[in-house]
Design an enzyme around this catalytic site. Structure first.
Site, mmCIF file in Angstrom:
data_model
loop_
_atom_site.group_PDB
_atom_site.id
_atom_site.type_symbol
_atom_site.label_atom_id
_atom_site.label_comp_id
_atom_site.label_asym_id
_atom_site.label_seq_id
_atom_site.Cartn_x
_atom_site.Cartn_y
_atom_site.Cartn_z
ATOM 1 N N HIS A 166 0.870 -1.174 0.000
ATOM 2 C CA HIS A 166 0.000 0.000 0.000
ATOM 3 C C HIS A 166 0.908 1.225 0.000
ATOM 4 O O HIS A 166 1.588 1.492 0.989
ATOM 5 C CB HIS A 166 -0.926 -0.024 1.213
ATOM 6 C CG HIS A 166 -1.937 -1.120 1.134
ATOM 7 N ND1 HIS A 166 -2.415 -1.793 2.232
ATOM 8 C CD2 HIS A 166 -2.553 -1.665 0.046
ATOM 9 C CE1 HIS A 166 -3.297 -2.707 1.830
ATOM 10 N NE2 HIS A 166 -3.393 -2.649 0.513
ATOM 11 N N GLU A 169 1.618 3.915 2.730
ATOM 12 C CA GLU A 169 2.044 3.456 4.061
ATOM 13 C C GLU A 169 3.576 3.521 4.160
ATOM 14 O O GLU A 169 4.280 2.513 4.199
ATOM 15 C CB GLU A 169 1.463 2.069 4.327
ATOM 16 C CG GLU A 169 -0.074 2.157 4.401
ATOM 17 C CD GLU A 169 -0.806 0.834 4.306
ATOM 18 O OE1 GLU A 169 -2.050 0.854 4.190
ATOM 19 O OE2 GLU A 169 -0.165 -0.237 4.337
ATOM 20 N N HIS A 259 2.942 -2.956 6.928
ATOM 21 C CA HIS A 259 1.875 -2.008 6.571
ATOM 22 C C HIS A 259 1.725 -0.901 7.613
ATOM 23 O O HIS A 259 2.321 -0.942 8.689
ATOM 24 C CB HIS A 259 0.531 -2.753 6.491
ATOM 25 C CG HIS A 259 0.385 -3.587 5.269
ATOM 26 N ND1 HIS A 259 -0.396 -3.230 4.206
ATOM 27 C CD2 HIS A 259 0.951 -4.772 4.933
ATOM 28 C CE1 HIS A 259 -0.325 -4.157 3.263
ATOM 29 N NE2 HIS A 259 0.484 -5.106 3.675
ATOM 30 N N GLU A 335 1.202 -4.099 11.354
ATOM 31 C CA GLU A 335 0.569 -2.792 11.145
ATOM 32 C C GLU A 335 1.134 -1.777 12.128
ATOM 33 O O GLU A 335 1.128 -1.995 13.337
ATOM 34 C CB GLU A 335 -0.949 -2.897 11.363
ATOM 35 C CG GLU A 335 -1.675 -3.802 10.379
ATOM 36 C CD GLU A 335 -1.953 -3.134 9.030
ATOM 37 O OE1 GLU A 335 -1.660 -1.923 8.885
ATOM 38 O OE2 GLU A 335 -2.470 -3.833 8.128
HETATM 39 ZN ZN ZN Z 1 -1.764 -1.613 4.198
#
Ligand code: ZN
Length: 375
Positions: A166, A169, A259, A335
């Site tokens: 992504h 990010e 992420h 994350e």
């Molecule tokens: Zn992500």
């Protein structure tokens, strides 16, 4: 006042800049996609001492429009020191302000990881002995480097870590930079022991087109790469296809996909509990990884995170689930927050590049502790 975003990871549209107390702006959606949340722009011609206000007028329609509560925008005068500025979300708009100290400032959603820094990261890693296993190509022809770092060729375990599928990010590549730095420190006894058993396959940036274009979520085709792991194609997701082909050729004994999360103000992991191939062995490895990361005092916690998948209900288009299922290995999405890690709040910076780097290094401590049990 001049506002520009025509540079690496720039994203803003100017609606009305006539009132310096309330400059009206909008975020531009990802190309071929409706997602938007990332912004990054430069303001020139500020008068030091004066107060300026900026409003992202379409924040309420962004991809994660509930994520703005408790969020503070970042700013920098030198693109090295990024600090949070007073920010509030009101009536669907994100307002932030700055008491200018210099004539020029940058604002962004998060401390950007520049492409120029990526090139230096790769060059430095190669100088220090990393091997360029292969270079994939994004849809726009940017390189996607797959690096190998290991003490000896043909080590028992192949540990894979990829980042920034992504593209908005950016904390993900900061994590990789910290991790690579530590992996290549010859004085680090823990790392030496780890590399006697394992070699690392690393993709520091999976989505260079999206990152360069200031996207939040997708590549040049508008494809969310972290939903493409069952259907990777040269037309829509060559970035994923490239990595998958090398995984199939080399094997995978651990997978981490790095992420950032827009909403949750904590560092956390998401695992493979919903995979059809999930076993008590994998559950024990997940638990061990998490409790060790807490145990060494890393900026990490296990209380907050995504709802757990029901057994057999995992979305196998996600990298973490797809790779965990295909290779029967410990597999996590890690994350990091766009906001702050509320277990250890640092209001001046919030979560940032340096804290992401440190987390990458702390994860290596845990892998060094677990290396005998991964397979
Ligand atoms: Zn992500």
């Amino acid at each position: 006042m001049k506002i520009s975003a025509d540079f690496d990871s720039g994203n803003i549209q100017v609606i009305d800049a006539s009132d310096p107390q309330r400059v009206l702006l909008a975020m531009r959606p990802d190309l071929n996609s409706y997602h938007f949340q990332w912004f990054h722009f430069q303001v020139d011609g500020l008068q030091p001492g004066q107060r300026y206000g900026f409003s992202l007028t379409n924040a309420g329609q962004s991809a994660y429009n509930r994520a703005w509560d408790g969020y503070q925008a970042v700013a920098s005068y030198d693109q090295l020191d990024w600090f949070r500025v007073p920010t509030r979300f009101e009536d669907g708009q994100l307002h932030f302000e700055l008491q200018a100290e210099h004539e020029c400032v940058r604002f962004a959603y998060f401390e950007p990881y520049p492409r120029a820094r990526h090139e230096r990261l790769i060059a430095k890693a190669l100088e220090r002995g990393a091997e360029l296993v292969a270079s994939g190509r994004s849809l726009e022809g940017r390189d996607i480097q797959l690096l190998r770092i290991g003490g000896q060729a043909g080590a028992r375990l192949k540990l894979w870590i990829i980042a920034q599928q992504h593209p908005g990010e950016h904390m993900a590549e900061w994590f990789m930079e910290g991790l690579i730095e530590r992996l290549q420190n010859p004085q680090d006894a823990e790392i030496t022991a780890l590399l006697a058993e394992a070699e690392f396959y690393l993709v520091p940036n999976m989505n260079p087109d999206g990152a360069y274009r200031g996207h939040l979520r997708t590549n040049h085709a508008g494809q969310d790469l972290n939903r493409a792991w069952q259907s990777a194609s040269s037309e829509r997701s060559p970035e994923v296809l490239f990595v998958l082909q090398h995984m199939q050729r080399l094997g995978v004994d651990l997978f981490l996909d790095i992420h950032g999360d827009e909403e949750i103000p904590h560092v956390f992991t998401a695992g493979c509990e919903g995979n059809p191939g999930y076993t008590p062995r994998l559950a024990a490895l997940e638990e061990d990884f998490r409790s060790r990361l807490v145990g060494i005092g890393a900026e990490f916690q296990t209380r907050f995170g995504y709802p757990r998948d029901e057994p057999g209900q995992a979305n196998l288009t996600l990298a973490c689930n797809a790779v965990g299922q295909a290779f029967d290995c410990l597999s996590f999405t890690i994350e990091m927050p766009f906001k702050d890690h509320d277990d250890n709040p640092q209001p001046r910076t919030g979560w940032n590049g340096a804290r992401s780097q440190k987390l990458g290094q702390d994860v290596l401590t845990v892998l060094a502790q677990m290396v005998a049990t991964l397979r």
